[in-house]
Structures are given as structure tokens and as C-alpha cells.
Design a protein around this motif. Structure first.
Motif, PDB file in Angstrom:
ATOM      1  N   VAL A  81       0.849  -1.184   0.000  1.00 42.21           N
ATOM      2  CA  VAL A  81       0.000   0.000   0.000  1.00 42.21           C
ATOM      3  C   VAL A  81       0.887   1.238   0.000  1.00 42.21           C
ATOM      4  N   THR A  82       0.631   2.148  -0.914  1.00 40.92           N
ATOM      5  CA  THR A  82       1.408   3.380  -0.973  1.00 40.92           C
ATOM      6  C   THR A  82       1.093   4.257   0.233  1.00 40.92           C
ATOM      7  N   PRO A  83       2.118   4.726   0.970  1.00 40.76           N
ATOM      8  CA  PRO A  83       1.862   5.575   2.129  1.00 40.76           C
ATOM      9  C   PRO A  83       1.151   6.865   1.723  1.00 40.76           C
ATOM     10  N   MET A  84       0.305   7.362   2.608  1.00 40.10           N
ATOM     11  CA  MET A  84      -0.380   8.617   2.370  1.00 40.10           C
ATOM     12  C   MET A  84       0.313   9.713   3.166  1.00 40.10           C
ATOM     13  N   LEU A  85       0.501  10.866   2.551  1.00 41.27           N
ATOM     14  CA  LEU A  85       1.125  11.987   3.231  1.00 41.27           C
ATOM     15  C   LEU A  85       0.072  12.809   3.965  1.00 41.27           C
ATOM     16  N   SER A  86       0.419  13.233   5.178  1.00 40.24           N
ATOM     17  CA  SER A  86      -0.441  14.179   5.872  1.00 40.24           C
ATOM     18  C   SER A  86      -0.241  15.559   5.259  1.00 40.24           C
ATOM     19  N   GLU A  87      -1.125  16.481   5.563  1.00 43.91           N
ATOM     20  CA  GLU A  87      -1.000  17.831   5.021  1.00 43.91           C
ATOM     21  C   GLU A  87       0.304  18.475   5.477  1.00 43.91           C
ATOM     22  N   LEU A  88       0.701  18.203   6.732  1.00 39.33           N
ATOM     23  CA  LEU A  88       1.944  18.763   7.258  1.00 39.33           C
ATOM     24  C   LEU A  88       3.151  18.173   6.529  1.00 39.33           C
ATOM     25  N   GLU A  89       3.119  16.870   6.274  1.00 34.35           N
ATOM     26  CA  GLU A  89       4.212  16.227   5.538  1.00 34.35           C
ATOM     27  C   GLU A  89       4.296  16.742   4.114  1.00 34.35           C
ATOM     28  N   VAL A 101       2.050   9.117  -5.064  1.00 33.14           N
ATOM     29  CA  VAL A 101       1.103   8.247  -5.761  1.00 33.14           C
ATOM     30  C   VAL A 101       1.707   6.859  -5.913  1.00 33.14           C
ATOM     31  N   PRO A 102       0.882   5.839  -6.203  1.00 30.81           N
ATOM     32  CA  PRO A 102       1.426   4.511  -6.510  1.00 30.81           C
ATOM     33  C   PRO A 102       2.274   4.569  -7.777  1.00 30.81           C
ATOM     34  N   PRO A 103       3.405   3.859  -7.818  1.00 29.43           N
ATOM     35  CA  PRO A 103       4.259   3.881  -9.014  1.00 29.43           C
ATOM     36  C   PRO A 103       3.519   3.510 -10.296  1.00 29.43           C
ATOM     37  N   ALA A 104       2.522   2.624 -10.202  1.00 31.67           N
ATOM     38  CA  ALA A 104       1.806   2.186 -11.401  1.00 31.67           C
ATOM     39  C   ALA A 104       1.029   3.326 -12.062  1.00 31.67           C
ATOM     40  N   GLU A 105       0.774   4.417 -11.348  1.00 36.02           N
ATOM     41  CA  GLU A 105       0.012   5.534 -11.910  1.00 36.02           C
ATOM     42  C   GLU A 105       0.885   6.585 -12.580  1.00 36.02           C
ATOM     43  N   VAL A 106       2.211   6.492 -12.400  1.00 39.95           N
ATOM     44  CA  VAL A 106       3.091   7.580 -12.817  1.00 39.95           C
ATOM     45  C   VAL A 106       3.098   7.769 -14.327  1.00 39.95           C
ATOM     46  N   ALA A 107       3.177   6.680 -15.106  1.00 39.62           N
ATOM     47  CA  ALA A 107       3.269   6.794 -16.565  1.00 39.62           C
ATOM     48  C   ALA A 107       2.081   7.565 -17.130  1.00 39.62           C
ATOM     49  N   GLY A 108       0.878   7.227 -16.697  1.00 42.61           N
ATOM     50  CA  GLY A 108      -0.310   7.916 -17.179  1.00 42.61           C
ATOM     51  C   GLY A 108      -0.328   9.378 -16.785  1.00 42.61           C
ATOM     52  N   LEU A 109       0.105   9.678 -15.562  1.00 44.91           N
ATOM     53  CA  LEU A 109       0.149  11.065 -15.108  1.00 44.91           C
ATOM     54  C   LEU A 109       1.126  11.889 -15.938  1.00 44.91           C
ATOM     55  N   LEU A 110       2.279  11.310 -16.260  1.00 44.12           N
ATOM     56  CA  LEU A 110       3.263  12.025 -17.069  1.00 44.12           C
ATOM     57  C   LEU A 110       2.736  12.281 -18.481  1.00 44.12           C
ATOM     58  N   ASP A 111       2.104  11.269 -19.076  1.00 44.71           N
ATOM     59  CA  ASP A 111       1.585  11.424 -20.438  1.00 44.71           C
ATOM     60  C   ASP A 111       0.511  12.506 -20.499  1.00 44.71           C
ATOM     61  N   ARG A 112      -0.387  12.513 -19.495  1.00 41.78           N
ATOM     62  CA  ARG A 112      -1.476  13.495 -19.516  1.00 41.78           C
ATOM     63  C   ARG A 112      -0.967  14.909 -19.253  1.00 41.78           C
ATOM     64  N   ALA A 113       0.022  15.044 -18.389  1.00 44.71           N
ATOM     65  CA  ALA A 113       0.484  16.374 -18.006  1.00 44.71           C
ATOM     66  C   ALA A 113       1.452  16.987 -19.010  1.00 44.71           C
ATOM     67  N   LEU A 114       2.298  16.161 -19.633  1.00 46.47           N
ATOM     68  CA  LEU A 114       3.396  16.698 -20.435  1.00 46.47           C
ATOM     69  C   LEU A 114       3.285  16.420 -21.926  1.00 46.47           C
ATOM     70  N   ALA A 115       2.436  15.478 -22.343  1.00 48.47           N
ATOM     71  CA  ALA A 115       2.227  15.169 -23.758  1.00 48.47           C
ATOM     72  C   ALA A 115       3.487  14.639 -24.438  1.00 48.47           C
ATOM     73  N   PRO A 116       3.583  13.316 -24.631  1.00 49.04           N
ATOM     74  CA  PRO A 116       4.742  12.702 -25.290  1.00 49.04           C
ATOM     75  C   PRO A 116       4.914  13.242 -26.719  1.00 49.04           C
ATOM     76  N   PRO A 117       6.120  13.081 -27.280  1.00 47.04           N
ATOM     77  CA  PRO A 117       7.269  12.364 -26.705  1.00 47.04           C
ATOM     78  C   PRO A 117       7.938  13.141 -25.576  1.00 47.04           C
ATOM     79  N   LEU A 118       8.448  12.391 -24.603  1.00 46.36           N
ATOM     80  CA  LEU A 118       9.086  12.964 -23.431  1.00 46.36           C
ATOM     81  C   LEU A 118      10.577  12.660 -23.435  1.00 46.36           C
ATOM     82  N   VAL A 119      11.311  13.448 -22.679  1.00 50.46           N
ATOM     83  CA  VAL A 119      12.725  13.186 -22.407  1.00 50.46           C
ATOM     84  C   VAL A 119      12.863  12.970 -20.906  1.00 50.46           C
ATOM     85  N   GLY A 120      13.480  11.867 -20.513  1.00 58.03           N
ATOM     86  CA  GLY A 120      13.676  11.577 -19.104  1.00 58.03           C
ATOM     87  C   GLY A 120      15.135  11.300 -18.799  1.00 58.03           C
TER      88      GLY A 120
END
Length: 230
Positions: A3-11, A48-67
Motif C-alpha cells: 500500500v502506498t503511504p499517504m502523506l499528511s497535510e503537514l508532511e 502516488v502509486p508507481p503504477a500511476e506515474v506513466a499515465g500522469l506524465l503522459d497526460r500532463a506533459l504530452a509525449p514524446p518525453l525526455v527523461g
């Protein structure tokens, strides 16, 4: 199942502040490399869970990407990744190279220059955060990958084979957490006529952490917050 840890607002606030300080140092180092004023802002941080990262990057930055990815050790066991749209890379490369480099040679040097740019940003930011938290953070050599979010994340797997990237890998128990720092790079780069041209490149800094490191990060953040409020 991990389970991916959840951050508190302070964290989350503490991480955002650490990110701002670390990226501030990185912008100074990057400005020296490019020979101009560079502003790197960190408007938000999320875990976020690692499995969600690829989709988040594609939606936010629009491929092709450089990493540009680097293996992490110490407090953060996993991988650090700087990602931005490929379309924003060429002006940065031209600014980093000496002005007498022929235009036809720029493309051949692009990957090398981008890897060094990513190395400067990641190492400068992580070194300062390490000092502030009082915990060591080690980094490896930069690996540059182009393509979709998933392809860029596979570059992280090359830098750190133990980190679980794909959704199905969460069943192994290695899928810890991913920290996403939303950054905007703004700089005035010289144009072809010598005049300054404003350039803005939006990107993400991603820290992919294994399960143990995600928990250790929260414990370290707790101690850091405790020192601030004491």
C-alpha cells in the motif's frame, strides 16, 4: 500487496518546502551551465502509486518525453527522474553549448548535454535536501530515455533494476511510492539574433522509492518537522 503511504497535510507542506529549497539550488547551478537566469518553481508535490506515474506524465506533459534518471541509495533507495517534453529540449541544449558549435552538430550532442542538464538538476536538489534532512542520499550516473511515460520509466528500471515500475509488479511487494514534484522551468535564452527569448518548459521531478524507503522518508520528515516546531 503493498500500500502506498499517504502523506499528511503537514508532511506534504514540508516536502513542498524542501522541494522549493532544493530546486532553488538546482536553478542556480543550471543557470551557471546555461549562462543565463533560470527559475525553477515547485508548485505542488504529491505521493502516488508507481503504477500511476506513466499515465500522469503522459497526460500532463504530452509525449514524446525526455527523461533523465539516476539510481538512488541511502535515504532514498530507488530512482530519481527528471522529465520534460521533448519539444522543450533543443533550446536548452543550444544554450548549454558554446556559440561556435555548428548547428548541424547540435543534434549529435543533444543526448549528452541533456543527460548533464538532468544530472545537474537532480544532484543539486538532492544534495541540499539530504543536508536539510540530515540523511545521506547517493546518486548514480544519468541515463537518458525518450518516448512515452512508460518508456521513460523503463529508463528508471535500467538505472535501478530492483524498483518495481509496472502495475503488475506491485504483487512482488517492491512497489513502494512515487513522489511527483511539478516544476516549471523559466529562463531567458538568447535567440538567433542575440536578443533574449523567454522560454518556459514544464516538467516533473519523480522519486520512485521502494517500500522501505517510502516509510523511512515519512519517519525522517517527522523528525524534520519536529525540529522546525521545537
Amino acid at each position: 500487496m503493498t500500500v502506498t503511504p499517504m502523506l499528511s497535510e503537514l508532511e506534504r507542506d514540508a516536502l513542498a518546502e524542501l522541494g522549493n529549497i532544493g530546486i532553488g539550488k538546482a536553478s542556480t547551478a543550471l543557470g551557471r551551465m546555461l549562462g543565463c537566469l533560470v527559475t525553477l518553481s515547485v508548485p505542488s508535490v504529491e505521493m502516488v502509486p508507481p503504477a500511476e506515474v506513466a499515465g500522469l506524465l503522459d497526460r500532463a506533459l504530452a509525449p514524446p518525453l525526455v527523461g533523465v534518471s539516476e539510481k538512488l541509495g541511502g535515504l532514498f533507495a530507488g530512482c530519481a527522474l527528471l522529465v520534460f517534453p521533448q519539444g522543450g529540449s533543443l533550446p536548452l541544449v543550444r544554450a548549454a553549448l558554446p556559440p561556435d558549435i555548428p548547428a548541424e552538430d547540435v543534434a549529435a550532442l543533444e543526448d549528452e548535454v541533456l543527460a548533464e542538464l538532468g544530472n545537474v538538476v537532480l544532484n543539486s536538489a538532492l544534495a541540499l535536501v539530504s543536508n536539510l534532512l540530515g540523511e545521506p542520499v547517493d546518486t548514480g550516473l544519468p541515463v537518458l530515455v525518450r518516448g512515452s511515460g512508460a518508456e521513460v520509466l523503463r529508463g528508471c528500471a535500467m538505472a535501478q533494476p530492483a524498483i518495481a515500475i509496472e502495475a503488475g509488479a506491485a504483487r512482488t511487494g517492491l512497489a513502494g511510492a512515487a513522489l511527483l514534484l511539478h516544476i516549471d522551468l523559466r529562463t531567458d535564452l538568447p535567440g538567433g539574433d542575440g536578443a533574449a527569448a523567454g522560454v518556459t518548459v514544464g516538467g516533473r521531478v519523480v522519486l520512485l522509492l521502494d517500500a522501505g524507503s517510502a516509510g523511512a522518508l515519512q519517519a525522517t520528515l517527522g523528525r524534520y518537522i519536529g525540529r522546525l516546531v521545537a
